[in-house]
Design an enzyme around this catalytic site. Structure first.
Site, PDB file in Angstrom:
ATOM      1  N   ASP A 189      -0.068   7.329  -3.471  1.00 21.77           N
ATOM      2  CA  ASP A 189      -1.430   6.938  -4.353  1.00 21.77           C
ATOM      3  C   ASP A 189      -1.509   8.090  -5.361  1.00 21.77           C
ATOM      4  O   ASP A 189      -1.725   7.666  -6.548  1.00 21.77           O
ATOM      5  CB  ASP A 189      -2.424   6.800  -3.490  1.00 21.77           C
ATOM      6  CG  ASP A 189      -2.645   5.505  -3.019  1.00 21.77           C
ATOM      7  OD1 ASP A 189      -1.728   4.272  -3.384  1.00 21.77           O
ATOM      8  OD2 ASP A 189      -3.500   5.000  -2.193  1.00 21.77           O
ATOM      9  N   HIS A 203       0.855  -1.222  -0.002  1.00 27.74           N
ATOM     10  CA  HIS A 203      -0.027   0.005  -0.183  1.00 27.74           C
ATOM     11  C   HIS A 203       1.010   1.167  -0.086  1.00 27.74           C
ATOM     12  O   HIS A 203       2.169   1.237  -0.079  1.00 27.74           O
ATOM     13  CB  HIS A 203      -0.870  -0.038   1.152  1.00 27.74           C
ATOM     14  CG  HIS A 203      -2.161  -0.826   1.119  1.00 27.74           C
ATOM     15  ND1 HIS A 203      -3.247  -0.881   0.119  1.00 27.74           N
ATOM     16  CD2 HIS A 203      -2.509  -2.060   1.623  1.00 27.74           C
ATOM     17  CE1 HIS A 203      -4.061  -1.631   0.211  1.00 27.74           C
ATOM     18  NE2 HIS A 203      -3.614  -2.589   1.154  1.00 27.74           N
TER      19      HIS A 203
END
Length: 361
Positions: free
Chosen positions: A161, A131
């Site tokens: 992200d 992640h």
């Protein structure tokens, strides 16, 4: 066409096929949709578990099980009519489904195939889970964020992200579309969060050899290590942000705040800066955040209140630019950047039958 058709935006008429995911892929598709692209999202049965009325806006949505022959055939039909494809699966998944770039490139040589991953399509970690926090940890970004004493602090998932992920995917897709105008051919855009975040770190890596910047946690002047570039608590428990890096701006901060003689000049040593930080903290703790706004906001003191997300849209500057828009109870960010002629716009999403006549020529 569907009810999301519009002539607005610099990407009007561009067809984007998005395979639903979470995080940076949908954010990239949102940007393209805001700029006028016709984004068709293929949802998996049952949804993705993270429905988001803001990031998921501007699409035509169909539900397909791409693991079945029916779902695969329909995906192939749509990919032949698309200009851009966006997918965020682990490397090799689309190939195993018969929807990889080689297969689709034969059917549609002009297709720009956007791939969004954390580790990238290649490398020892390419097949492992991860992640945002893991990706930015590997790039040197995370190690520099946080207090001098204690663990590094993940900056939400803005750096990885979205900063290093979706923004680079968007830029890559637009660059590939521009190149296609010359070559007539599409290509694969391998957007990896580790690559994009490393690029974001170029400002810092470029200054390291000269010693102009310290990347140790709690030592970076842009990471809150100096008293004139950090946040302070006010009397009401709210915070303000001070960014008076340059001497002229620091002087303005001193003058307008009524700071005492100990704060007249920026201290050069770390010990002097620590003393100044305590003085500034004591000074700022004497008034509320709004009182400091009255004294400092709108000046060259490089000042801003630290606003909660729910407050931000009500700030006069943000309201004047309509940076946020409340639509059906959801706080939407306005499309960015802004264009002088072909204005972007927020559009709703609409679900249609998977067999509907979409993108009919």
């Amino acid at each position: 066409m569907t009810s999301t058709e519009t002539g607005a935006g610099p990407l009007a008429g561009l067809r984007v096929l998005e395979f639903a995911g979470i995080g940076p892929g949908p954010h990239c598709a949102m940007q393209l949709a805001d700029m006028g692209a016709e984004v068709l999202r293929i949802e998996r049965p049952g949804g993705n578990g993270w429905p988001n009325p803001v990031v998921d806006r501007g699409r035509t949505c169909i539900t397909l099980d791409i693991r079945t022959d029916v779902g695969r055939r329909r995906s192939l039909e749509l990919a032949q009519r698309a200009d851009v494809l966006i997918e965020g699966f682990r490397p090799g998944v689309m190939e195993r489904l018969g929807l990889g770039p080689d297969e689709l490139g034969e059917l549609n040589p002009r297709l720009v195939y956007g791939r969004m991953t954390g580790w990238g399509q290649t490398g020892p970690l390419a097949q492992t889970a991860g992640h945002d926090i893991n990706y930015i940890a590997l790039t040197g970004a995370l190690a520099a964020i946080g207090p001098q004493q204690g663990e590094a602090v993940p900056p939400l998932n803005l750096v990885g992200d979205f900063g290093g992920g979706s923004m680079f995917l968007t830029v890559g897709i637009l660059a590939a579309l521009l190149e296609r105008e010359r070559s007539g051919k599409g290509q694969v855009v391998d957007a990896a969060i580790v690559d994009g975040t490393a690029s974001l770190m170029s400002f810092f890596s470029g200054l390291l050899p000269s010693g102009r910047i310290d990347m140790r946690q709690g030592q970076n002047l842009l990471g809150g290590a100096t008293p004139w570039y950090r946040c302070y608590l006010c009397a009401d428990g709210r915070q303000i942000a001070v960014g008076a890096l340059e001497p002229a701006f620091y002087s303005e901060l001193v003058r307008r705040s009524g700071a005492g003689g100990a704060l007249q000049e920026q201290a050069g040593s770390s010990e002097g800066q620590a003393i100044q930080a305590r003085h500034w903290a004591q000074l700022f703790s004497q008034r509320s955040r709004d009182e400091w706004c009255e004294l400092l906001e709108g000046s060259d003191a490089c000042f801003a209140p630290v606003l909660e997300l729910e407050e931000a849209h009500r700030h006069p500057h943000m309201a004047a630019r309509q940076v946020y828009q409340d639509i059906d109870g959801a706080l939407h960010s306005a499309p960015a950047p802004r264009f002088s002629r072909s204005a972007s716009q927020i559009r709703p999403s609409v679900a249609v039958d998977p067999a509907a006549d979409i993108w009919a020529d």
